[in-house]
Design a protein around this motif. Sequence first.
Motif, PDB file in Angstrom:
ATOM      1  N   SER A  54     -12.094  10.171  45.997  1.00  0.00           N
ATOM      2  CA  SER A  54     -11.346  10.415  44.764  1.00  0.00           C
ATOM      3  C   SER A  54     -10.034  11.143  45.057  1.00  0.00           C
ATOM      4  N   ILE A  55      -8.992  10.771  44.316  1.00  0.00           N
ATOM      5  CA  ILE A  55      -7.672  11.389  44.456  1.00  0.00           C
ATOM      6  C   ILE A  55      -7.418  12.195  43.181  1.00  0.00           C
ATOM      7  N   PRO A  56      -7.296  13.523  43.272  1.00  0.00           N
ATOM      8  CA  PRO A  56      -7.189  14.351  42.066  1.00  0.00           C
ATOM      9  C   PRO A  56      -6.021  14.015  41.154  1.00  0.00           C
ATOM     10  N   GLY A  57      -4.917  13.518  41.688  1.00  0.00           N
ATOM     11  CA  GLY A  57      -3.764  13.213  40.844  1.00  0.00           C
ATOM     12  C   GLY A  57      -2.779  12.309  41.544  1.00  0.00           C
ATOM     13  N   PHE A  58      -1.802  11.816  40.786  1.00  0.00           N
ATOM     14  CA  PHE A  58      -0.833  10.869  41.339  1.00  0.00           C
ATOM     15  C   PHE A  58       0.021  11.493  42.433  1.00  0.00           C
ATOM     16  N   PHE A  63       2.588   2.446  45.002  1.00  0.00           N
ATOM     17  CA  PHE A  63       3.382   2.711  43.814  1.00  0.00           C
ATOM     18  C   PHE A  63       2.614   2.344  42.547  1.00  0.00           C
ATOM     19  N   ALA A  64       1.823   1.251  42.605  1.00  0.00           N
ATOM     20  CA  ALA A  64       1.101   0.803  41.413  1.00  0.00           C
ATOM     21  C   ALA A  64       0.034   1.818  40.989  1.00  0.00           C
ATOM     22  N   TRP A  65      -0.775   2.291  41.941  1.00  0.00           N
ATOM     23  CA  TRP A  65      -1.835   3.219  41.535  1.00  0.00           C
ATOM     24  C   TRP A  65      -1.263   4.568  41.119  1.00  0.00           C
ATOM     25  N   ARG A  66      -0.207   5.006  41.783  1.00  0.00           N
ATOM     26  CA  ARG A  66       0.388   6.298  41.410  1.00  0.00           C
ATOM     27  C   ARG A  66       1.024   6.222  40.018  1.00  0.00           C
ATOM     28  N   TRP A  67       1.669   5.101  39.709  1.00  0.00           N
ATOM     29  CA  TRP A  67       2.281   4.955  38.397  1.00  0.00           C
ATOM     30  C   TRP A  67       1.213   4.925  37.299  1.00  0.00           C
ATOM     31  N   ARG A  68       0.127   4.188  37.528  1.00  0.00           N
ATOM     32  CA  ARG A  68      -0.960   4.147  36.545  1.00  0.00           C
ATOM     33  C   ARG A  68      -1.610   5.515  36.381  1.00  0.00           C
ATOM     34  N   ALA A  69      -1.804   6.202  37.509  1.00  0.00           N
ATOM     35  CA  ALA A  69      -2.411   7.533  37.441  1.00  0.00           C
ATOM     36  C   ALA A  69      -1.538   8.486  36.638  1.00  0.00           C
ATOM     37  N   LEU A  70      -0.207   8.324  36.751  1.00  0.00           N
ATOM     38  CA  LEU A  70       0.719   9.180  36.013  1.00  0.00           C
ATOM     39  C   LEU A  70       0.826   8.758  34.552  1.00  0.00           C
ATOM     40  N   SER A  71       1.073   7.489  34.308  1.00  0.00           N
ATOM     41  CA  SER A  71       1.356   7.029  32.943  1.00  0.00           C
ATOM     42  C   SER A  71       0.099   6.934  32.082  1.00  0.00           C
ATOM     43  N   ARG A  88      -2.850   8.575  32.902  1.00  0.00           N
ATOM     44  CA  ARG A  88      -3.736   9.705  33.232  1.00  0.00           C
ATOM     45  C   ARG A  88      -5.094   9.195  33.737  1.00  0.00           C
ATOM     46  N   SER A  89      -5.005   8.194  34.609  1.00  0.00           N
ATOM     47  CA  SER A  89      -6.201   7.563  35.162  1.00  0.00           C
ATOM     48  C   SER A  89      -6.478   8.110  36.550  1.00  0.00           C
ATOM     49  N   ARG A  90      -7.730   8.323  36.866  1.00  0.00           N
ATOM     50  CA  ARG A  90      -8.113   8.872  38.164  1.00  0.00           C
ATOM     51  C   ARG A  90      -8.489   7.742  39.124  1.00  0.00           C
ATOM     52  N   PHE A  91      -7.792   7.680  40.244  1.00  0.00           N
ATOM     53  CA  PHE A  91      -8.036   6.635  41.229  1.00  0.00           C
ATOM     54  C   PHE A  91      -8.791   7.185  42.430  1.00  0.00           C
ATOM     55  N   ALA A  92      -9.330   6.258  43.217  1.00  0.00           N
ATOM     56  CA  ALA A  92     -10.000   6.604  44.466  1.00  0.00           C
ATOM     57  C   ALA A  92      -9.656   5.558  45.511  1.00  0.00           C
ATOM     58  N   VAL A  93      -9.696   5.968  46.778  1.00  0.00           N
ATOM     59  CA  VAL A  93      -9.603   5.015  47.881  1.00  0.00           C
ATOM     60  C   VAL A  93     -11.017   4.532  48.174  1.00  0.00           C
ATOM     61  N   VAL A  94     -11.225   3.241  48.127  1.00  0.00           N
ATOM     62  CA  VAL A  94     -12.533   2.666  48.428  1.00  0.00           C
ATOM     63  C   VAL A  94     -12.450   2.005  49.796  1.00  0.00           C
TER      64      VAL A  94
END
Length: 454
Positions: free
Chosen positions: A345-349, A409-417, A419-425
Amino acid sequence: MRVTSAILCKPMETCKRSIPAILITGVYLGIVLYALPGYIAWNSAGFLLGLLAIPLAMAGNPLRRGSLRFYYAALAVCVLAWIVPAKTLLFVAIALALCFVADGAFGRINGLPVLALMLMSPIFTYITNIFTFPIRMELTAIAGKALLYTGAAVTVEGNSILLNGNSFSVDAACMGLSMMVSSLLCGIMLLGYSQRKAGLYLSWQKTALLLAFIFAANVAGNLFRIILLVRFNIPPEHFMHEWTGILCLLMYVMLPLIWLCPRLVQRFGRPRVTGAAKEQLHPFMLAQAHICLAACVLMVAYKISRSPELSLTAAQPVVSGYQVTPMAHHVMKLENAQALIYIKSIPGFYYTDHHPTTCWQGSGYTFKQVRKSRVAGREIFTGRLEKGEEQLCTAWWYDNGNVQTISQFAWRWRALSERSRFAVVNVTAGDDKTLEAEVNRLLEEGAVKKCITL
């Protein structure tokens, strides 16, 4: 006697400014040791070159001492770091605070030492390793086409070029790309030396163009290095493998810079505008500003150093067919007889991610044949891991449970815009067929969404 007194006054005045500056600098270094003990690579080439570049590139205007520009900039970054508690922002705040100290000690300083301080941050090494990944893939394709024109029977597979049974990989360890930060710092040193020698200074626009040239020269030098290594069949274990990288770096980056910097300064440099002497802040006011800024930086450092980690005793999700184990640093490990899966899990963008190319290489594996693949209708990265005789197949992507992507860039933008939490799988198996089956299973069962944690 008056002449002698005037001569003696200057060293005494310099000493009066230097002692407080040294003491304040010691305070900030103490904060670095407290809050960023493992963040800064003290013995790295980039950090050591940065220490050398700062004094070579620095030029102060003694008529304009006590500027508050870095004070306000550091306070603004402290506010941002309080909202977004990232170590990189803390490093930037401390760097700006040190520039505020330098402004008071030497007069209004130029921009080159500020740039050198920023390049010393490990974030630039991370950016080089991760964000230049598409460049490395493209370099492989270009080098393969160039070699085909020379008559070499090469095959390009992702980030690898195959010739006569030998594989040559274009990864972050390639000398041209891994030396990007060091090259930029060398360019700053050469530019600073040329400016000081000529008494002329480039505008920030011309400086930016020079740095862009260094970046492009690094990429071009790395391309020629790949072609030479493959064409003359120089494997990684051969001593000439590293020397080829060093020679390409000298030939395509350093020598052009040694020729270009002085000529650039002579052609486009302008005398530095010193202006009239500016009224300095009262020493008491300046001391208050330093105390206020140091207190703000210390509060941010305390908050960041006390950021919560995932508890290993937290309730673990249930994923059918896998044994799930919570680990430190927001990581879930899933395993069965066929595959090993890490959901990180990545806490933020704004955070750096647990990129597989970094984590597996830290365990002694090398990446081969990294490429984009399509599995279950999603685009992911796949590759081979090699460690001695052991070979594994691995795949990875970024996932928030609903969206899968391989774009930084895509996951960071979604995480920012959003407020979605992403993870590296990262899925690893013994062969391609098993890997594909496990990736399909993982995506169909929605296991990622269950395992994304903080």
